[in-house]
Motif scaffolding. Structure first.
Motif, PDB file in Angstrom:
ATOM      1  N   UNK A 163       0.654  -1.149  -0.009  1.00  0.00           N
ATOM      2  CA  UNK A 163       0.186   0.109  -0.029  1.00  0.00           C
ATOM      3  C   UNK A 163       0.732   1.254  -0.046  1.00  0.00           C
ATOM      4  N   UNK A 164       1.955   0.984   0.557  1.00  0.00           N
ATOM      5  CA  UNK A 164       3.026   2.169   0.632  1.00  0.00           C
ATOM      6  C   UNK A 164       4.095   2.541  -0.699  1.00  0.00           C
ATOM      7  N   UNK A 220      -5.561   2.201  -8.092  1.00  0.00           N
ATOM      8  CA  UNK A 220      -6.065   1.064  -8.634  1.00  0.00           C
ATOM      9  C   UNK A 220      -5.444  -0.221  -8.614  1.00  0.00           C
ATOM     10  N   UNK A 221      -4.246  -0.327  -8.719  1.00  0.00           N
ATOM     11  CA  UNK A 221      -3.609  -1.653  -8.389  1.00  0.00           C
ATOM     12  C   UNK A 221      -3.516  -1.736  -7.015  1.00  0.00           C
ATOM     13  N   UNK A 222      -2.994  -0.861  -6.282  1.00  0.00           N
ATOM     14  CA  UNK A 222      -3.019  -1.170  -4.815  1.00  0.00           C
ATOM     15  C   UNK A 222      -4.368  -1.585  -4.196  1.00  0.00           C
ATOM     16  N   UNK A 223      -5.556  -0.925  -4.517  1.00  0.00           N
ATOM     17  CA  UNK A 223      -6.970  -1.578  -4.239  1.00  0.00           C
ATOM     18  C   UNK A 223      -7.524  -2.774  -4.851  1.00  0.00           C
ATOM     19  N   UNK A 224      -6.970  -2.970  -6.074  1.00  0.00           N
ATOM     20  CA  UNK A 224      -7.337  -4.388  -6.778  1.00  0.00           C
ATOM     21  C   UNK A 224      -6.640  -5.499  -6.045  1.00  0.00           C
TER      22      UNK A 224
END
Length: 87
Positions: free
Chosen positions: A41-42, A49-53
């Motif tokens: 996440x950091x 988008x990539x982090x949340x996916x």
């Protein structure tokens, strides 16, 4: 079967589910992203988008694996004892 007796079994199953879901997620992530590691996440190298996916995929896999292991454990206890855990 007493809920008190089933608690250690349930705890062990939860630990197994966490470990297994981590392994499954790593393999699925490699297949869908062609990368060895999921984004943190950091990490500034990835967008929202990539982090949340990645987080959504990891959560979904964890939930499915945990439910399957918990249900299988309950079925196993019922077959061994004739009682559904927690009843």
């Amino acid at each position: 079967m007493n809920k008190f007796v089933y608690k250690p079994v349930s705890l062990g199953l939860s630990i197994a589910a966490g470990a297994l879901s981590g392994l499954v997620f790593k393999q699925v992530w490699k297949l869908v992203s062609n990368e060895d590691e999921a984004p943190k996440a950091t990490s500034r190298d990835y967008g929202w988008g990539e982090i949340l996916a990645a987080a959504a995929l990891q959560g979904a896999i964890f939930a499915v694996v945990k439910a399957a292991i918990d249900r299988g454990g309950a079925e196993g206890v019922r077959k061994l004892t004739g009682e559904w855990p927690g009843d």
